[in-house]
Scaffold this motif. Structure first.
Motif, PDB file in Angstrom:
ATOM      1  N   ILE A  15       0.873  -1.905   0.093  1.00 13.45           N
ATOM      2  CA  ILE A  15      -0.007   0.220  -0.298  1.00 13.45           C
ATOM      3  C   ILE A  15       0.440   1.003   0.145  1.00 13.45           C
ATOM      4  N   TYR A  16       2.149   1.315   1.223  1.00  7.23           N
ATOM      5  CA  TYR A  16       2.756   2.587   0.921  1.00  7.23           C
ATOM      6  C   TYR A  16       3.438   2.429  -0.431  1.00  7.23           C
ATOM      7  N   LYS A  17       3.944   1.072  -1.308  1.00 11.63           N
ATOM      8  CA  LYS A  17       4.407   1.821  -2.656  1.00 11.63           C
ATOM      9  C   LYS A  17       3.717   2.213  -3.374  1.00 11.63           C
ATOM     10  N   SER A  18       2.448   1.576  -3.717  1.00 15.47           N
ATOM     11  CA  SER A  18       1.133   1.786  -4.992  1.00 15.47           C
ATOM     12  C   SER A  18       1.058   2.965  -4.764  1.00 15.47           C
ATOM     13  N   LYS A  19       1.084   4.367  -3.787  1.00 17.99           N
ATOM     14  CA  LYS A  19       1.409   5.939  -4.200  1.00 17.99           C
ATOM     15  C   LYS A  19       2.386   6.230  -5.075  1.00 17.99           C
ATOM     16  N   ASP A  20       2.837   5.685  -5.463  1.00 15.95           N
ATOM     17  CA  ASP A  20       4.174   5.821  -7.181  1.00 15.95           C
ATOM     18  C   ASP A  20       3.766   4.618  -7.774  1.00 15.95           C
ATOM     19  N   ALA A  21       2.949   4.388  -7.702  1.00 15.39           N
ATOM     20  CA  ALA A  21       2.955   3.100  -9.067  1.00 15.39           C
ATOM     21  C   ALA A  21       1.456   3.407  -9.196  1.00 15.39           C
ATOM     22  N   LYS A  22       1.061   4.965 -10.159  1.00 18.97           N
ATOM     23  CA  LYS A  22      -0.448   5.305 -10.779  1.00 18.97           C
ATOM     24  C   LYS A  22      -0.488   4.431 -11.774  1.00 18.97           C
ATOM     25  N   LEU A  23      -1.316   3.298 -12.499  1.00 19.50           N
ATOM     26  CA  LEU A  23      -1.324   3.701 -14.041  1.00 19.50           C
ATOM     27  C   LEU A  23      -2.250   3.985 -14.265  1.00 19.50           C
ATOM     28  N   GLU A  24      -1.982   4.389 -15.603  1.00 17.37           N
ATOM     29  CA  GLU A  24      -2.461   5.875 -16.554  1.00 17.37           C
ATOM     30  C   GLU A  24      -4.016   4.855 -17.209  1.00 17.37           C
ATOM     31  N   LEU A  25      -5.216   5.771 -17.530  1.00 21.43           N
ATOM     32  CA  LEU A  25      -6.223   5.053 -17.464  1.00 21.43           C
ATOM     33  C   LEU A  25      -6.273   4.655 -19.186  1.00 21.43           C
ATOM     34  N   THR A  26      -5.592   4.341 -19.953  1.00 24.31           N
ATOM     35  CA  THR A  26      -5.477   3.982 -21.101  1.00 24.31           C
ATOM     36  C   THR A  26      -4.848   2.284 -20.767  1.00 24.31           C
ATOM     37  N   ASP A  27      -3.783   2.463 -19.648  1.00 25.07           N
ATOM     38  CA  ASP A  27      -3.621   1.044 -19.102  1.00 25.07           C
ATOM     39  C   ASP A  27      -4.322   0.288 -18.595  1.00 25.07           C
ATOM     40  N   THR A  28      -5.427   0.716 -17.904  1.00 24.56           N
ATOM     41  CA  THR A  28      -6.342  -0.426 -17.864  1.00 24.56           C
ATOM     42  C   THR A  28      -7.748  -0.430 -18.382  1.00 24.56           C
ATOM     43  N   LYS A  29      -8.026   0.974 -19.500  1.00 22.26           N
ATOM     44  CA  LYS A  29      -9.031   0.998 -20.332  1.00 22.26           C
ATOM     45  C   LYS A  29      -9.096   0.303 -21.540  1.00 22.26           C
ATOM     46  N   GLN A  30      -7.528   0.297 -22.211  1.00 22.89           N
ATOM     47  CA  GLN A  30      -7.593  -0.155 -23.138  1.00 22.89           C
ATOM     48  C   GLN A  30      -6.025  -0.690 -23.893  1.00 22.89           C
ATOM     49  N   GLY A  31      -5.528  -0.712 -22.780  1.00 24.84           N
ATOM     50  CA  GLY A  31      -4.617  -1.423 -22.964  1.00 24.84           C
ATOM     51  C   GLY A  31      -4.832  -3.211 -23.131  1.00 24.84           C
ATOM     52  N   GLN A  32      -3.442  -3.673 -24.297  1.00 24.00           N
ATOM     53  CA  GLN A  32      -3.749  -5.298 -24.481  1.00 24.00           C
ATOM     54  C   GLN A  32      -2.584  -6.106 -23.966  1.00 24.00           C
ATOM     55  N   PRO A  33      -3.136  -7.060 -23.125  1.00 28.33           N
ATOM     56  CA  PRO A  33      -1.302  -7.558 -22.423  1.00 28.33           C
ATOM     57  C   PRO A  33      -0.430  -7.879 -23.723  1.00 28.33           C
ATOM     58  N   LYS A  34       0.957  -8.241 -23.237  1.00 27.87           N
ATOM     59  CA  LYS A  34       1.907  -8.008 -24.425  1.00 27.87           C
ATOM     60  C   LYS A  34       1.700  -9.905 -24.831  1.00 27.87           C
ATOM     61  N   PRO A  35       2.008  -9.914 -25.764  1.00 28.79           N
ATOM     62  CA  PRO A  35       1.698 -11.366 -26.377  1.00 28.79           C
ATOM     63  C   PRO A  35       3.242 -12.251 -26.155  1.00 28.79           C
ATOM     64  N   ALA A  36       2.869 -13.508 -25.818  1.00 35.30           N
ATOM     65  CA  ALA A  36       3.468 -14.496 -25.317  1.00 35.30           C
ATOM     66  C   ALA A  36       4.614 -14.114 -26.304  1.00 35.30           C
ATOM     67  N   LYS A  37       6.244 -14.717 -25.650  1.00 36.91           N
ATOM     68  CA  LYS A  37       7.125 -14.587 -26.691  1.00 36.91           C
ATOM     69  C   LYS A  37       7.115 -15.892 -27.255  1.00 36.91           C
ATOM     70  N   LYS A  38       8.080 -15.575 -28.710  1.00 34.02           N
ATOM     71  CA  LYS A  38       7.493 -17.419 -29.358  1.00 34.02           C
ATOM     72  C   LYS A  38       8.403 -17.953 -29.068  1.00 34.02           C
ATOM     73  N   LYS A  39       8.784 -19.468 -29.135  1.00 35.90           N
ATOM     74  CA  LYS A  39       9.724 -19.812 -28.717  1.00 35.90           C
ATOM     75  C   LYS A  39      10.674 -20.667 -29.677  1.00 35.90           C
TER      76      LYS A  39
END
Length: 274
Positions: free
Chosen positions: A250-274
């Motif tokens: 909780i203490y560290k979370s004050k320095d780790a705010k997400l941008e709105l685009t991260d939570t509403k529009q962001g997509q997970p990175k694709p899995a690395k190809k082996k």
């Protein structure tokens, strides 16, 4: 008022197969959690095709971690002497602290495999996990296990399948607190900006769940003989680091705010190809 509790842990038996309340409630927690995460993934525009894999990781992490936690934290001399007994899950023995660590490891592996931010993922997972914890303690009630200490007052529960002593229904105390934790975290996620601060919900989960565990343990019977005479039992001692880590998150979370685009529009990175 003294309540007499004599419910059977079994729902129905068909030949050698038996459906038990504990297993049903355990599974219900995961299934409801799956639907909850489906809603979150759609709300934040994440890839719902990853949910099946997420559920598998959670089931394996919880089950393996909880079993190893019981074997190593509570009865290491038994299972280290005969390691094959670790696989005898029908004998019972699961530890929530081990399940939590197993979950954490499985989520680290999942987030790396599918490209999710670990704190974003666990912040959201802890909401349905709190509800699952509530269900699991109801399963303990159906099994008449994790008993409370005897009470000399007018309130108590006689677990008739065990003895005739009125006891604190410690598993119900925990279940109720976990349900309140679920409601609180759900409210904070949907109605406030807590979900934008990475690690904040995760930290609150640890403080509430394991803080409850520390308090309720004083009303419980000890699980193993070596806990007799200890000021704090094993469950309480194992809970302290989780509470402290929760406060740190909780203490560290004050320095780790997400941008709105991260939570509403962001997509997970694709899995690395082996």
């Amino acid at each position: 008022m003294i309540i007499n509790w004599s419910a059977s842990p079994e729902i129905v038996s068909i030949g050698p197969l038996t459906l038990r309340w504990y297993g049903l409630l355990f599974a219900a927690g995961f299934l409801i959690g799956f639907r909850f995460m489906d809603n979150i993934f759609r709300r934040e525009r994440k890839n719902t095709e990853h949910l099946d894999a997420l559920l598998l990781y959670l089931i394996l992490g919880t089950t393996i971690g909880a079993r190893l936690g019981h074997c190593l934290f509570y009865e290491p001399e038994v299972y280290l002497r005969d390691p094959i007994r670790i696989l005898y899950i029908w004998e019972g023995g699961l530890a929530s602290h081990g399940g939590t660590l197993g979950n954490l490891i499985s989520m680290i592996l999942f987030s790396r495999r599918y490209g999710y931010d670990l704190r974003w993922l666990i912040d959201r997972l802890t909401i349905p996990i709190a509800l699952t914890a509530c269900f699991i303690r109801l399963g303990n009630l159906m099994n008449s296990e994790i008993l409370g200490k005897p009470t000399g007052g007018d309130w108590g529960v006689v677990f008739a399948r065990v003895d005739q002593i009125p006891r604190h229904p410690a598993m119900l105390y925990e279940s109720f607190c976990y349900f309140l934790t679920f409601l609180l975290m759900r409210h904070l996620y949907y109605k406030t900006d807590w979900g934008l601060y990475k690690g904040k919900l995760w930290g609150l989960f640890f403080i509430c769940i394991f803080g409850t565990r520390i308090l309720v343990e004083y009303a419980k019977e000890n699980q193993v003989a070596f806990e007799q005479g200890m000021f704090m039992n094993m469950g309480q001692l194992l809970s302290i680091p989780f509470v402290l880590f929760g406060a740190f998150l909780i203490y560290k979370s004050k320095d780790a705010k997400l941008e709105l685009t991260d939570t509403k529009q962001g997509q997970p990175k694709p899995a690395k190809k082996k």
